[in-house]
Write an enzyme that holds these catalytic residues in place. Structure first.
Site, PDB file in Angstrom:
ATOM      1  N   ASN A  60      -4.241  41.660   2.769  1.00  0.00           N
ATOM      2  CA  ASN A  60      -5.548  42.103   2.258  1.00  0.00           C
ATOM      3  C   ASN A  60      -6.287  42.954   3.302  1.00  0.00           C
ATOM      4  O   ASN A  60      -7.481  43.175   3.188  1.00  0.00           O
ATOM      5  CB  ASN A  60      -6.407  40.894   1.871  1.00  0.00           C
ATOM      6  CG  ASN A  60      -6.636  39.954   3.058  1.00  0.00           C
ATOM      7  OD1 ASN A  60      -6.152  40.216   4.161  1.00  0.00           O
ATOM      8  ND2 ASN A  60      -7.362  38.883   2.836  1.00  0.00           N
TER       9      ASN A  60
ATOM     10  N   GLU B 135     -11.385  38.600   7.711  1.00  0.00           N
ATOM     11  CA  GLU B 135     -11.096  38.748   6.289  1.00  0.00           C
ATOM     12  C   GLU B 135     -12.026  39.795   5.665  1.00  0.00           C
ATOM     13  O   GLU B 135     -13.180  39.944   6.099  1.00  0.00           O
ATOM     14  CB  GLU B 135     -11.341  37.405   5.590  1.00  0.00           C
ATOM     15  CG  GLU B 135     -10.401  36.290   6.020  1.00  0.00           C
ATOM     16  CD  GLU B 135      -9.072  36.331   5.293  1.00  0.00           C
ATOM     17  OE1 GLU B 135      -8.478  37.417   5.168  1.00  0.00           O
ATOM     18  OE2 GLU B 135      -8.625  35.271   4.853  1.00  0.00           O
TER      19      GLU B 135
ATOM     20  N   ASP C  79      -6.611  34.350  17.020  1.00  0.00           N
ATOM     21  CA  ASP C  79      -7.226  33.590  15.934  1.00  0.00           C
ATOM     22  C   ASP C  79      -6.686  32.169  15.922  1.00  0.00           C
ATOM     23  O   ASP C  79      -5.674  31.877  16.561  1.00  0.00           O
ATOM     24  CB  ASP C  79      -7.053  34.293  14.567  1.00  0.00           C
ATOM     25  CG  ASP C  79      -5.615  34.724  14.285  1.00  0.00           C
ATOM     26  OD1 ASP C  79      -4.709  34.299  15.025  1.00  0.00           O
ATOM     27  OD2 ASP C  79      -5.407  35.469  13.321  1.00  0.00           O
TER      28      ASP C  79
ATOM     29  N   HIS D   8      -6.642  42.175   6.525  1.00  0.00           N
ATOM     30  CA  HIS D   8      -7.293  41.465   7.629  1.00  0.00           C
ATOM     31  C   HIS D   8      -6.585  41.743   8.955  1.00  0.00           C
ATOM     32  O   HIS D   8      -5.396  42.009   9.009  1.00  0.00           O
ATOM     33  CB  HIS D   8      -7.444  39.961   7.345  1.00  0.00           C
ATOM     34  CG  HIS D   8      -6.203  39.134   7.356  1.00  0.00           C
ATOM     35  ND1 HIS D   8      -6.037  38.053   6.518  1.00  0.00           N
ATOM     36  CD2 HIS D   8      -5.084  39.185   8.110  1.00  0.00           C
ATOM     37  CE1 HIS D   8      -4.873  37.482   6.759  1.00  0.00           C
ATOM     38  NE2 HIS D   8      -4.268  38.159   7.724  1.00  0.00           N
TER      39      HIS D   8
HETATM   40  C1  GLP Z   1      -1.945  36.183   9.445  1.00  0.00           C
HETATM   41  C2  GLP Z   1      -2.622  36.192  10.840  1.00  0.00           C
HETATM   42  C3  GLP Z   1      -2.650  37.550  11.434  1.00  0.00           C
HETATM   43  C4  GLP Z   1      -1.329  38.237  11.128  1.00  0.00           C
HETATM   44  C5  GLP Z   1      -1.286  38.559   9.654  1.00  0.00           C
HETATM   45  C6  GLP Z   1      -0.008  39.223   9.180  1.00  0.00           C
HETATM   46  O1  GLP Z   1      -2.723  35.564   8.501  1.00  0.00           O
HETATM   47  N1  GLP Z   1      -3.927  35.630  10.889  1.00  0.00           N
HETATM   48  O2  GLP Z   1      -2.906  37.473  12.816  1.00  0.00           O
HETATM   49  O3  GLP Z   1      -1.235  39.401  11.881  1.00  0.00           O
HETATM   50  O4  GLP Z   1      -1.609  37.435   8.881  1.00  0.00           O
HETATM   51  O5  GLP Z   1       1.072  38.334   9.235  1.00  0.00           O
HETATM   52  P1  GLP Z   1       2.573  38.780   9.064  1.00  0.00           P
HETATM   53  O6  GLP Z   1       2.949  39.567  10.260  1.00  0.00           O
HETATM   54  O7  GLP Z   1       3.362  37.499   8.960  1.00  0.00           O
HETATM   55  O8  GLP Z   1       2.637  39.591   7.805  1.00  0.00           O
END
Ligand code: GLP
Length: 244
Positions: free
Chosen positions: A136, A143, A67, A138
């Site tokens: 959430n 999303e 992403d 995602h």
């Molecule tokens: C972010 C990214 C994701 C990531 C997720 C969880 O917004 N777009 O690719 O896996 O949120 O992040 P974290 O591992 O810091 O909780």
């Protein structure tokens, strides 16, 4: 779907790294899609150690970016491409030419998403994805609501994601409001999915991902239907429920 609960974050990172390294051992020329975010960082450090200490060879991998924030160039400090390069690609010795960037700053984002999908298709799909779990639900920036056939596309970030992503960049006003994300179709078609989940704040969404309704409101819930998913959770994320 298989669930592994590790005592703590360090063990989660080591277990997930061992699983990934074994998969690469079996398929050294695999196509991979590694998440950024904080959760997989310990895993990536473990992978770098495996490379240094055990000579595990990651150099044959092809890496597809999961992403990207919209309108953020590769050299901007918020670039997820840069984060992926620093945390995963460079420590593992993967050549830059083997990285397929999802260009959030493309002038024509629709064309960029279509040509990215084409590159994934030409490569025969993704062999291994490493995913984190958004608060959430995602995956990447798919999303809620996201249908399982959602393609690679441009998405507005939800208010919840703007808040959760602000921790990476020192303030909500730093977080771009749109992103490009590899689509659900690509993620759900991956031959192997490793989902890493850590910390008490993920308890609710992890429980819903594993046992809640399979619905667009929680994109990660679609992983329930797949046999080739391993969820690595630490105790903090798992909570007090009986162990799997
Ligand atoms: C972010 C990214 C994701 C990531 C997720 C969880 O917004 N777009 O690719 O896996 O949120 O992040 P974290 O591992 O810091 O909780």
């Amino acid at each position: 779907m298989r669930v592994i609960v590790a005592d703590n974050y360090e063990k989660l990172s080591a277990l997930a790294a061992a699983e990934f390294a074994a998969a690469v051992g079996a398929n050294p020329r695999a196509t991979v899609m590694p998440a950024t975010g904080n959760t997989p960082m310990g895993m990536y450090q473990e992978l770098a150690k495996l490379r240094e200490n055990d000579g595990t060879d990651f150099t044959g991998l092809t890496v597809f970016q999961l992403d990207a924030y919209r309108d953020i160039g590769r050299d901007d400090f918020r670039s997820l491409y840069g984060w992926m390069m620093r945390s995963f690609v460079e420590p593992l010795g993967i050549p830059e030419q083997a990285v397929v960037r999802l260009a959030g700053d493309a002038i024509d984002p629709e064309l960029e998403c279509a040509s990215f999908e084409q590159r994934v298709h030409e490569a025969g799909g993704i062999d291994i994805t490493i995913l984190g779990l958004g608060p959430n639900g995602h995956l990447g920036f798919n999303e809620p609501p996201s249908l399982p056939d959602a393609p690679t596309r441009r998405v507005p970030l939800t208010p919840e994601s703007l808040v959760s992503n602000s921790v990476y960049w020192g303030g909500e006003e730093q977080v771009p409001t749109e992103a490009l994300t590899a689509g659900m179709t690509i993620l759900l078609a991956a031959k192997q999915v490793l989902l890493v989940v850590s910390g008490e704040s993920k308890q609710g969404i992890l429980a819903r991902t594993l046992d809640g309704p399979i619905a667009p409101g929680n994109p990660a819930s679609y992983l329930q239907q797949l046999p080739n998913v391993i969820v690595f959770a630490d105790r903090a994320a798992w909570g007090d429920r009986a162990l799997p």
